[in-house]
Scaffold this motif. Structure first.
Motif, mmCIF file in Angstrom:
data_model
loop_
_atom_site.group_PDB
_atom_site.id
_atom_site.type_symbol
_atom_site.label_atom_id
_atom_site.label_comp_id
_atom_site.label_asym_id
_atom_site.label_seq_id
_atom_site.Cartn_x
_atom_site.Cartn_y
_atom_site.Cartn_z
ATOM 1 N N MET A 2 0.846 -1.188 0.000
ATOM 2 C CA MET A 2 0.000 0.000 0.000
ATOM 3 C C MET A 2 0.886 1.245 0.000
ATOM 4 O O MET A 2 1.001 1.966 0.973
ATOM 5 N N LYS A 3 1.571 1.479 -1.117
ATOM 6 C CA LYS A 3 2.455 2.630 -1.229
ATOM 7 C C LYS A 3 2.353 3.215 -2.629
ATOM 8 O O LYS A 3 3.331 3.263 -3.372
ATOM 9 N N ARG A 4 1.166 3.638 -2.989
ATOM 10 C CA ARG A 4 0.978 4.271 -4.295
ATOM 11 C C ARG A 4 0.340 5.646 -4.075
ATOM 12 O O ARG A 4 -0.746 5.747 -3.487
ATOM 13 N N ILE A 5 1.017 6.676 -4.551
ATOM 14 C CA ILE A 5 0.517 8.037 -4.373
ATOM 15 C C ILE A 5 0.461 8.748 -5.713
ATOM 16 O O ILE A 5 1.389 8.656 -6.518
ATOM 17 N N LEU A 6 -0.650 9.434 -5.950
ATOM 18 C CA LEU A 6 -0.833 10.231 -7.154
ATOM 19 C C LEU A 6 -0.962 11.689 -6.745
ATOM 20 O O LEU A 6 -1.867 12.055 -5.983
ATOM 21 N N TYR A 7 -0.051 12.505 -7.222
ATOM 22 C CA TYR A 7 -0.134 13.946 -6.996
ATOM 23 C C TYR A 7 -1.042 14.560 -8.050
ATOM 24 O O TYR A 7 -0.785 14.446 -9.255
ATOM 25 N N VAL A 8 -2.118 15.184 -7.616
ATOM 26 C CA VAL A 8 -3.051 15.869 -8.511
ATOM 27 C C VAL A 8 -2.899 17.362 -8.269
ATOM 28 O O VAL A 8 -3.239 17.876 -7.200
ATOM 29 N N SER A 9 -2.378 18.046 -9.277
ATOM 30 C CA SER A 9 -1.986 19.437 -9.111
ATOM 31 C C SER A 9 -2.534 20.295 -10.239
ATOM 32 O O SER A 9 -2.901 19.790 -11.311
ATOM 33 N N SER A 10 -2.561 21.596 -10.004
ATOM 34 C CA SER A 10 -2.909 22.550 -11.060
ATOM 35 C C SER A 10 -1.670 23.064 -11.784
ATOM 36 O O SER A 10 -1.767 23.992 -12.582
ATOM 37 N N LYS A 11 -0.518 22.463 -11.529
ATOM 38 C CA LYS A 11 0.716 22.878 -12.200
ATOM 39 C C LYS A 11 0.574 22.723 -13.713
ATOM 40 O O LYS A 11 0.098 21.697 -14.202
ATOM 41 N N ARG A 12 1.043 23.732 -14.448
ATOM 42 C CA ARG A 12 0.914 23.732 -15.904
ATOM 43 C C ARG A 12 2.227 23.483 -16.619
ATOM 44 O O ARG A 12 2.291 23.606 -17.837
ATOM 45 N N TRP A 13 3.268 23.155 -15.871
ATOM 46 C CA TRP A 13 4.542 22.853 -16.509
ATOM 47 C C TRP A 13 4.372 21.684 -17.475
ATOM 48 O O TRP A 13 3.760 20.658 -17.140
ATOM 49 N N LEU A 14 4.932 21.808 -18.650
ATOM 50 C CA LEU A 14 4.745 20.783 -19.674
ATOM 51 C C LEU A 14 5.317 19.432 -19.248
ATOM 52 O O LEU A 14 4.826 18.383 -19.653
ATOM 53 N N TRP A 15 6.357 19.477 -18.436
ATOM 54 C CA TRP A 15 7.018 18.234 -18.043
ATOM 55 C C TRP A 15 6.339 17.560 -16.845
ATOM 56 O O TRP A 15 6.723 16.458 -16.462
ATOM 57 N N PHE A 16 5.334 18.194 -16.242
ATOM 58 C CA PHE A 16 4.849 17.745 -14.940
ATOM 59 C C PHE A 16 4.318 16.319 -14.974
ATOM 60 O O PHE A 16 4.584 15.525 -14.071
ATOM 61 N N GLU A 17 3.568 15.959 -15.992
ATOM 62 C CA GLU A 17 2.944 14.637 -16.022
ATOM 63 C C GLU A 17 3.856 13.554 -16.585
ATOM 64 O O GLU A 17 3.689 12.383 -16.265
ATOM 65 N N SER A 18 4.804 13.947 -17.428
ATOM 66 C CA SER A 18 5.518 12.944 -18.216
ATOM 67 C C SER A 18 6.870 12.550 -17.651
ATOM 68 O O SER A 18 7.446 11.542 -18.082
ATOM 69 N N GLN A 19 7.380 13.316 -16.680
ATOM 70 C CA GLN A 19 8.747 13.082 -16.247
ATOM 71 C C GLN A 19 8.822 12.235 -14.972
ATOM 72 O O GLN A 19 7.868 12.152 -14.198
ATOM 73 N N SER A 20 9.975 11.637 -14.766
ATOM 74 C CA SER A 20 10.225 10.807 -13.595
ATOM 75 C C SER A 20 10.382 11.672 -12.354
ATOM 76 O O SER A 20 10.523 12.900 -12.422
ATOM 77 N N CYS A 21 10.383 11.017 -11.205
ATOM 78 C CA CYS A 21 10.602 11.741 -9.955
ATOM 79 C C CYS A 21 11.975 12.416 -9.938
ATOM 80 O O CYS A 21 12.125 13.505 -9.375
ATOM 81 N N THR A 22 12.943 11.783 -10.555
ATOM 82 C CA THR A 22 14.279 12.376 -10.628
ATOM 83 C C THR A 22 14.243 13.679 -11.409
ATOM 84 O O THR A 22 14.861 14.679 -11.009
ATOM 85 N N GLU A 23 13.500 13.692 -12.519
ATOM 86 C CA GLU A 23 13.369 14.920 -13.309
ATOM 87 C C GLU A 23 12.582 15.977 -12.543
ATOM 88 O O GLU A 23 12.898 17.165 -12.621
ATOM 89 N N HIS A 24 11.569 15.559 -11.819
ATOM 90 C CA HIS A 24 10.823 16.504 -10.993
ATOM 91 C C HIS A 24 11.751 17.188 -9.999
ATOM 92 O O HIS A 24 11.709 18.420 -9.827
ATOM 93 N N PHE A 25 12.588 16.412 -9.345
ATOM 94 C CA PHE A 25 13.488 16.965 -8.340
ATOM 95 C C PHE A 25 14.530 17.868 -8.979
ATOM 96 O O PHE A 25 14.917 18.898 -8.405
#
Length: 341
Positions: A1-24
């Protein structure tokens, strides 16, 4: 039980498609840093930005595909959508909706859209806080507001990683006898004009350096001792911060991310005398400017190195600052407590 989905209003083009490493790499703070470190702790992390979160039908498909245990909502405009999806659209319904409440939404919308924006978002903000399954906030002030609404919000602060090993580029030389530094956003609601206005009352060898995107409404304050450096690389910003004699945070908040970043440097902090009283002890761990009148406080600091040292040492002793990895651990413990059967 370790699945988390961040639901945000962020409009950055990379927000949905990139890995956590890219996010950081793109945003080494807030939910991007927390998600990065949660993944290191064994979580599967998904990202849903404005492109999908604005439409409940596309969001419901994303939820059904990802099957999260926790949905963490971030931003005012889409925070109710997962609740609507769970009730009416999703096949997968076994998830907990946690809202990350970081700002006074009504205040910000009032600044952007006037009183109609404030009235509407004040109403929306209360709906979000009261209807989410749980609320986490990094503001003691918001925690108090939630309590008045009958909601017990859990407090988890911002983080800031240690500065010792972070690369710095000292290509910009601060030239004042006493140098103040302000970093980050300068939107009108941040009250940055208060500190800029104060500099006109001070000697030219007391200088304020502001980093981050410049705002047109502040251009008239540019002078020999109010210096807008514009956007800098992180390495350049750290190089500027390393030379500061004091830091400034002008917004009427107790939760600005720059507070923890400033505290890492163990220099005195000036802030607005309002909600910051929830975070600092005025005169002991920071100097707070009544009605945004910073000039007398700046003169005090510039004339008294022992005062600077005392304020900085008190803050270092009294206010804990956690790394983003430690903040992620706090979130993990919080999520696991919420979702345990």
């Amino acid at each position: 039980m370790k699945r988390i989905l961040y639901v945000s209003s962020k409009r950055w083009l990379w927000f949905e498609s990139q890995s956590c490493t890219e996010h950081f790499a793109n945003a080494p703070y807030s939910i991007d840093a927390i998600g990065f470190h949660l993944e290191k702790r064994g979580w599967t992390v998904g990202w849903c930005g404005w492109n999908s979160s604005k439409n409940p039908f596309s969001l419901a498909r994303r939820i059904d595909d990802f099957k999260p245990d926790v949905i963490y909502t971030y931003g005012s405009t889409v925070a109710l959508h997962p609740l609507f999806c769970r009730r009416f659209l999703c096949k997968h319904k076994n998830f907990t909706v946690v809202h990350g409440w970081d700002d006074h939404y009504g205040r910000i919308w009032g600044d952007l859209f006037g009183w109609p924006g404030r009235v509407f978002m004040d109403w929306m903000e209360k709906r979000i806080v009261k209807n989410s399954d749980a609320v986490v906030t990094l503001s003691y002030e918001l925690q108090k507001i939630g309590r008045r609404w009958g909601v017990a919000c859990t407090y988890i602060p911002n983080g800031a990683d240690p500065i010792a090993d972070l690369p710095r580029a000292e290509t910009i030389k601060l030239e004042g006898r006493f140098n103040l530094v302000y970093t980050g956003d300068k939107a009108r609601w941040k009250r940055t004009d208060d500190i800029c206005r104060a500099m006109a009352k001070l000697p030219k060898d007391i200088k304020l350096y502001l980093t981050g995107r410049n705002e047109d409404y502040l251009a008239r304050f540019a002078s020999d001792n109010c210096i807008f450096l514009g956007w800098l690389s992180k390495e350049e910003q750290l190089g500027v911060m390393a030379q500061a004699d004091a830091f400034v945070c002008t917004s009427d908040q107790d939760c600005n991310a720059k507070l923890q970043e400033y505290l890492r440097w163990k220099k005195p902090i000036l802030a607005y005398d309002g909600e910051a009283n929830n975070f600092f002890t005025n005169g002991e761990t920071a100097l707070l400017a009544k009605d945004g009148d910073y000039a007398p406080l700046i003169e005090q600091l510039a004339a008294d190195s022992s005062l600077c040292q005392r304020i900085a040492e008190n803050a270092a002793q009294d206010i804990p600052v956690y790394s983003w990895a430690e903040i992620a651990q706090q979130f993990e413990e919080y999520f696991m407590e919420l979702t345990k059967s």
